[in-house]
Scaffold this motif. Structure first.
Motif, PDB file in Angstrom:
ATOM      1  N   LEU A  91      -3.850   5.677   4.383  1.00 44.18           N
ATOM      2  CA  LEU A  91      -5.279   5.899   4.193  1.00 44.18           C
ATOM      3  C   LEU A  91      -6.078   5.290   5.332  1.00 44.18           C
ATOM      4  O   LEU A  91      -6.998   5.921   5.873  1.00 44.18           O
TER       5      LEU A  91
ATOM      6  N   HIS B  91      -9.804   3.079  -6.748  1.00 46.99           N
ATOM      7  CA  HIS B  91      -9.692   4.161  -5.773  1.00 46.99           C
ATOM      8  C   HIS B  91     -10.223   3.681  -4.429  1.00 46.99           C
ATOM      9  O   HIS B  91     -11.274   3.056  -4.352  1.00 46.99           O
TER      10      HIS B  91
ATOM     11  N   GLY C 182      -1.615   2.964   1.248  1.00 47.13           N
ATOM     12  CA  GLY C 182      -2.829   2.345   1.756  1.00 47.13           C
ATOM     13  C   GLY C 182      -2.860   2.299   3.273  1.00 47.13           C
ATOM     14  O   GLY C 182      -3.913   2.491   3.894  1.00 47.13           O
TER      15      GLY C 182
ATOM     16  N   TRP D 109       2.116   1.789  -3.275  1.00 44.54           N
ATOM     17  CA  TRP D 109       0.685   1.545  -3.152  1.00 44.54           C
ATOM     18  C   TRP D 109       0.294   0.998  -1.776  1.00 44.54           C
ATOM     19  O   TRP D 109      -0.584   1.549  -1.116  1.00 44.54           O
TER      20      TRP D 109
ATOM     21  N   SER E 205      -4.446   5.812  -9.110  1.00 40.56           N
ATOM     22  CA  SER E 205      -5.533   5.251  -9.915  1.00 40.56           C
ATOM     23  C   SER E 205      -5.401   5.674 -11.374  1.00 40.56           C
ATOM     24  O   SER E 205      -5.609   4.873 -12.287  1.00 40.56           O
TER      25      SER E 205
ATOM     26  N   TYR F  75      -5.668  11.751  -0.346  1.00 35.10           N
ATOM     27  CA  TYR F  75      -6.644  11.739  -1.440  1.00 35.10           C
ATOM     28  C   TYR F  75      -5.948  11.924  -2.795  1.00 35.10           C
ATOM     29  O   TYR F  75      -6.256  11.227  -3.771  1.00 35.10           O
TER      30      TYR F  75
ATOM     31  N   SER G 198     -14.235   3.423  -6.467  1.00 35.29           N
ATOM     32  CA  SER G 198     -14.065   2.784  -5.176  1.00 35.29           C
ATOM     33  C   SER G 198     -15.138   1.745  -4.910  1.00 35.29           C
ATOM     34  O   SER G 198     -14.968   0.871  -4.073  1.00 35.29           O
TER      35      SER G 198
ATOM     36  N   GLU H 296      -4.052   8.702  -3.782  1.00 39.50           N
ATOM     37  CA  GLU H 296      -4.976   7.671  -4.256  1.00 39.50           C
ATOM     38  C   GLU H 296      -5.402   7.956  -5.694  1.00 39.50           C
ATOM     39  O   GLU H 296      -5.423   7.058  -6.534  1.00 39.50           O
TER      40      GLU H 296
END
Length: 654
Positions: free
Chosen positions: A209, A260, A206, A202, A253, A246, A322, A249
């Motif tokens: 992202l 998200h 991140g 995770w 989730s 994407y 999100s 993520e």
């Protein structure tokens, strides 16, 4: 910084030194950093004359490059592992162009760093290359394993050495802000995600992202004039990286209930173009995908489109969006019935339209013969290519798409499982024109059908080969979800005819998990199988109890279960006094909500499931699939069971 650049452009006699902007957001990269970045990195401003001085950041990058370069294996070993990656992993990820990567990795062996910083290869390329071969080491079969042993390579030790070194240098890698930095995060994050370390996956994903957003990968590039093939290829690579992020993520989730991290309103990048060799109009503006010739990229286009749909499901039905904090997310059962009856059919309709877009070559036919007769034959075909191998890849992709579709059906219909129609309500629902009125009636069958279809996928010939690919954990997670669903549905009424069919499906899912455990050496498959076995024992014990229950006691239980159950007054309006009901009579008639009641049998089945997953029975010495379920305050707790209502295993909220 663009404003500053414009100001200096007005006065040609004034110059600006690089050291004046390196600490500012949007400023110039530190001098000397260019060799660690690719031409695909974003243009951050105006050109500056680079001084010869170094700084602490450059020293760290030089040190990181040295550490990573020291791990390069002999070229022959690297070539074998690169082939293995493209044989087993690439079809599932597709984060870069195969031809480009095969050419670029060899430059690492053609460059001979002699202490001169200018000669140091790209740090992002080194890390991406090393992770590619580390993942490939996970999927070396017996034949390739023997080749590595003859080269004095210990696959397990070498893989762990690469992973630990890249992880320790991750901040140096992401600081360069390049496409390779994003690819590194995708590769490292998905490896941990699919191999038993979601708490590591995770934060790593991140990082990817944030780098992707800083590079504006989520935005369409403002290109108005015709572009060269090279520029178009670069644009497609950027899109590959973004949609990989994407999907990760969304997957996290769904699997763990994490919020998200992407706001769709901020994104206008197009979906991937399935035509790998003919840049042009994006299929995102086509009515249907089959208007484009199918290619190996069609799979990634479809998966990305499905991820967008599933993100809407997360937000609309589960409140995991999100824009919401984790503490304010809605539980699956807390959304009002009226909203569920409205949204579930709409989302299911979108899913059916998505399925209709699948080209024939990506529709799984269980009886289609495979290119390889065994895993051993597949392992000996190093660097596979040609029509036969493409057919093999299409079958693998079709299997993954089928699993994703059935899992999405469960995910969409799951919130309505706790409602049923009143006695006689089925006849009323059948005469209603509004499809939303039938949603609750159909959701249980949709979930059962999706889980049974997942079980049937184990009979496909390609399934036996999929365990030796990167999709093994992906398959295992979806199989686990289907198994839990059948356990819940069977546990509601163990002696019903539908439950007998569900147990047959459950047997098939257990067989699939056992195969994945033995072939993929996946911790996820091993623990998933253990839990499904325990849930199956629970189902069989309840069935035995029902059989042995005396008839008079059994009859009273049936009558009690058939008594109308009451939902929440604010949802159903059935517990209100008569005068209050009169006030809402018109709304109730229009909405048809009075035909629904909360199904307490599902609530009980979920509670019993909770007891097994939480290992409350001291006689069940089970190492849980997700140990944080029984330690909810333990840091970044993943909550695989959140979708079933076990957000707090000590206090189920159904």
């Amino acid at each position: 910084m663009s404003l500053v650049a414009g100001a200096f452009e007005l006065d040609k006699s004034t110059t600006i030194d690089a050291s004046m902007t390196t600490a500012m957001p949007g400023g110039q990269k530190p001098p000397g950093l260019e060799n660690h970045m690719t031409s695909s990195s974003p243009n951050t401003g105006f050109r500056l004359k680079r001084p010869h001085s170094s700084n602490l950041l450059l020293q760290e990058l030089r040190s990181a490059s040295t550490d990573l370069l020291s791990l390069l294996p002999p070229r022959e070993v690297a070539a074998l592992l690169i082939d293995t990656y493209f044989d087993r992993v690439h079809w599932f990820m597709l984060i870069f162009h195969q031809d480009d990567f095969r050419q670029r990795w060899q430059t690492l062996y053609d460059t001979s760093p002699d202490g001169n910083f200018e000669a140091t290869p790209n740090l992002g390329l080194i890390s991406t290359f090393l992770l590619v071969i580390a993942i490939a080491l996970q999927y070396t079969g017996k034949y390739r394993f023997q080749i590595l042993e003859r080269q004095d390579v210990d696959p397990t030790f070498f893989k762990e050495k690469i992973l630990s070194t890249v992880r320790s240098r991750l901040l140096d890698i992401v600081s360069i802000g390049s496409l390779e930095a994003v690819q590194t995060c995708v590769l490292l994050g998905t490896y941990y995600l699919y191999h038993g370390s979601p708490n590591l996956a995770w934060p790593v994903c991140g990082c990817g992202l944030r780098v992707a957003q800083a590079m504006n990968l989520h935005r369409r590039l403002p290109i108005n004039q015709p572009t060269s093939a090279e520029v178009q290829r670069n644009i497609e690579t950027r899109k590959r990286c973004w949609w990989a992020i994407y999907e990760i993520e969304t997957f996290c989730s769904i699997s763990y209930g994490y919020p998200h991290g992407i706001v769709d309103a901020d994104c206008n990048v197009e979906l991937l173009h399935p035509l790998m060799t003919s840049p042009g109009q994006s299929p995102a503006i086509y009515d249907e995908l089959h208007q484009c010739p199918a290619s190996l990229l069609s799979y990634k286009y479809l998966m990305s489109k499905l991820s967008v749909l599933l993100k809407d499901v997360l937000n609309d039905l589960y409140g995991v969006g999100s824009h919401q904090s984790g503490s304010s997310k809605r539980r699956p059962g807390s959304l009002d019935l009226k909203t569920l009856l409205h949204k579930v059919p709409i989302l299911d309709d979108r899913l059916q339209k998505w399925k209709a877009e699948l080209p024939d070559i990506l529709r799984l036919n269980p009886s289609t013969p495979t290119q390889y007769s065994s895993v051993e034959e597949m392992d000996r075909d190093i660097g596979a290519s040609g029509p036969g191998f493409e057919s093999h890849i299409y079958q693998l992709q079709a299997l993954a798409l089928s699993l994703a579709y059935e899992n999405a059906r469960i995910f969409i219909h799951r919130p309505l499982l706790t409602y049923r129609t009143r006695p006689g309500g089925d006849r009323k629902l059948g005469s209603l024109r509004d499809p939303s009125r039938k949603a609750s009636h159909l959701s249980l069958e949709a979930c059962r059908d999706a889980a049974m279809n997942t079980s049937n996928l184990g009979e496909s010939l390609i399934f036996s080969l999929a365990a030796d690919t990167y999709a093994a954990a992906f398959i295992s997670i979806h199989t686990f979800t289907a198994g839990v669903m059948l356990c819940v549905l069977t546990n509601i009424n163990p002696l019903a005819p539908e439950s007998q069919q569900s147990k047959i499906g459950l047997r098939g899912l257990l067989k699939m998990q056992a195969h994945l455990k033995s072939k993929s050496r996946s911790l996820l498959s091993e623990q998933g199988l253990d839990i499904l076995e325990r849930l199956t024992r629970l189902v069989m014990e309840k069935e035995l109890k029902e059989i042995l229950t005396p008839r008079n006691e059994f009859s009273s239980q049936v009558q009690e279960n058939e008594a109308p159950a009451h939902g929440h007054p604010q949802d159903l309006g059935e517990c209100e006094p008569k005068d209050q009901l009169d006030e809402t009579e018109e709304a109730t008639r229009e909405e048809g909500l009075a035909d629904f009641v909360e199904d307490t049998t599902v609530s009980q089945a979920l509670f019993e499931l909770d007891q097994v997953l939480s290992c409350h029975d001291s006689n069940m010495a089970l190492e849980p699939l997700f140990p944080d379920l029984i330690a909810p305050n333990n840091g970044l707790a993943q909550e695989q069971a959140w979708i079933w209502g076990m957000e707090n295993p000590m206090q189920p909220f159904w």
